[in-house]
Scaffold this active site. Structure first.
Site, short mmCIF file in Angstrom:
data_model
loop_
_atom_site.label_atom_id
_atom_site.label_comp_id
_atom_site.label_asym_id
_atom_site.label_seq_id
_atom_site.Cartn_x
_atom_site.Cartn_y
_atom_site.Cartn_z
N HIS A 1 34.21 40.14 36.65
CA HIS A 1 34.71 41.18 37.54
C HIS A 1 33.64 42.24 37.79
CE1 HIS A 1 38.13 39.36 35.40
NE2 HIS A 1 38.75 39.47 36.56
N ASP B 1 34.18 36.26 30.53
CA ASP B 1 35.19 35.64 31.40
C ASP B 1 34.58 34.83 32.54
OD1 ASP B 1 34.36 38.00 32.54
OD2 ASP B 1 36.35 38.88 32.75
N GLY C 1 42.55 48.22 35.39
CA GLY C 1 42.06 46.89 34.99
C GLY C 1 41.97 46.70 33.48
N HIS D 1 36.02 49.15 33.97
CA HIS D 1 36.87 49.58 35.09
C HIS D 1 37.47 50.97 34.89
CE1 HIS D 1 36.65 45.53 36.61
NE2 HIS D 1 37.27 45.01 35.57
N TYR E 1 39.03 36.13 28.04
CA TYR E 1 40.48 35.99 27.86
C TYR E 1 40.86 34.63 27.31
CZ TYR E 1 39.88 40.22 30.45
OH TYR E 1 39.46 41.47 30.82
N ASP F 1 29.98 40.23 33.57
CA ASP F 1 31.42 39.96 33.53
C ASP F 1 31.84 39.34 34.88
OD1 ASP F 1 33.97 41.46 31.88
OD2 ASP F 1 34.37 40.88 33.95
ZN LIG Z 1 36.20 40.66 33.58
#
Ligand SMILES: [Zn+2]
Length: 374
Positions: free
Chosen positions: A171, A252, A141, A133, A291, A169
């Site tokens: 995201h 994640d 991010g 990011h 995470y 990922d």
């Molecule tokens: Zn992510």
């Protein structure tokens, strides 16, 4: 030729501020697991240095990089710079190693590319990388720098001319797509959760020749990941025949991660990565999001088994020494209020879950294949 892994002492004890999703350890536990398992030789582990300003300003603004250095030295930035650079704002806190930690991650990715270009290695892992990011002059991010962009730019400089970047990922890799959109020598593929922050990565972007996006629904599972990789990403990769593959292997997407609502088990995650690795003999596999410290350490350590073509290592139970290491990782999250679930600790693989491929995913796949004429 042996494979390599980058790490740095800086990750031991470096945490974002209390309560932040990155107020936990991921990089060193992943490397420590490999050592305890006897899967890696000492001479395959390379210590990250810190990237120089000259290396960082190949992408980032000099003023921004200097502000990041000042934030680390003084543990403070005047409000005007905080606002300008988004440092010390929201989820991008000023912490003890706010410059040197991301600059170590960036150096590892740059150095990895140099080793691959020099034919010193064919497959390299950098768990600390994958900060997809990061912006030219803005933290975004949780990412203060963008090692993915810096790695691709260095690869282009060193003569790679057909680079495939695949990001799994949860995201979307907005910071990477924005830099290389419409680039003739770089293809950017992303599988990410639909409508999740940063809410970019639309399927319509597939109309751009070098972009392939799969915004996937909540509950996305192993079989759904498999049909996307098998029917779209592998055919694309095999048709463009890249000379360099970069995988952003954020974990994640895994069921049990607090930053997404996706439901992959590590079986589906590792299957995707081992399939992707078949596309190109020269590859850099990065970390990224992740995470839940137990799931992330296992997932990333497992990626070392994959790059070394030892997927069978992951069929074993986890020995007690490694279970102890995992158990001792501190995580302030309600998911472990009543203890750490056994299957996060005792075996490498998650239990295989029965899953069906939902119509929504089939429609998404069909739409992408039609746009891309695959
Ligand atoms: Zn992510």
């Amino acid at each position: 030729m042996q494979n390599y892994i980058f790490t740095s002492d800086i990750f031991k004890g470096s945490r974002y501020e209390k309560g932040h999703p990155l107020d936990m350890d991921r990089v060193w536990p992943s490397v420590e697991l490999l050592k305890l398992m006897g899967w890696v030789n000492d001479n395959q582990i390379i210590k990250n240095e810190v990237a120089s300003i000259e290396e960082l300003i190949k992408y980032h603004d000099k003023g921004y990089v200097e502000a990041l250095q000042q934030a680390e030295i003084n543990q403070y930035l005047p409000d005007i710079y905080k606002k300008k650079y988004n440092i010390g704002v929201g989820n991008n806190p000023i912490f003890k190693e706010v410059f040197s930690r991301p600059a170590s991650a960036a150096k590892a990715s740059i150095k990895a590319i140099e080793m691959l270009a020099n034919n010193d290695a064919k497959r390299i892992l950098n768990f600390s990388g994958g900060t997809h990011h990061g912006r030219k002059s803005e933290a975004y991010g949780f990412c203060f720098l963008n090692d993915c962009v810096l790695a691709i730019l260095r690869a282009l400089e060193l003569g790679f001319s057909n680079i495939l970047y695949v990001d799994i990922d949860a995201h979307h890799c907005d910071g990477v797509q924005d830099v290389f959109v419409e680039h003739e020598n770089v293809t950017v593929v992303s599988v990410h959760e639909k409508d999740r922050w940063p809410k970019t990565g639309l399927v319509e972007d597939c109309k751009i020749h070098n972009i392939m996006n799969f915004p996937v629904p909540e509950g996305f599972n192993d079989d759904e990941m498999n049909i996307i990789i098998k029917n779209a990403v592998l055919p694309l990769g095999n048709s463009i025949k890249p000379d360099l593959l970069i995988i952003q292997a954020g974990s994640d997407m895994l069921d049990g991660d607090p930053q997404s609502r996706l439901s992959l088990t590590n079986n589906g995650y590792w299957k995707a990565i081992s399939d992707l690795l078949t596309i190109c003999n020269t590859s850099l596999t990065l970390g990224g999001g992740g995470y839940n410290p137990y799931l992330t350490a296992k997932a990333w350590a497992g990626n070392w088994a994959l790059v070394n073509n030892h997927i069978e290592w992951l069929d074993d139970d986890i020995p007690l020494s490694c279970q102890e290491l995992l158990k001792n990782l501190k995580w302030n999250n309600s998911r472990v209020r009543n203890g750490i679930p056994d299957h996060w600790l005792k075996s490498w693989r998650d239990p295989v879950s029965k899953s069906i491929v939902r119509d929504e995913v089939l429609f998404l796949l069909d739409k992408v294949l039609k746009i891309k004429k695959i």
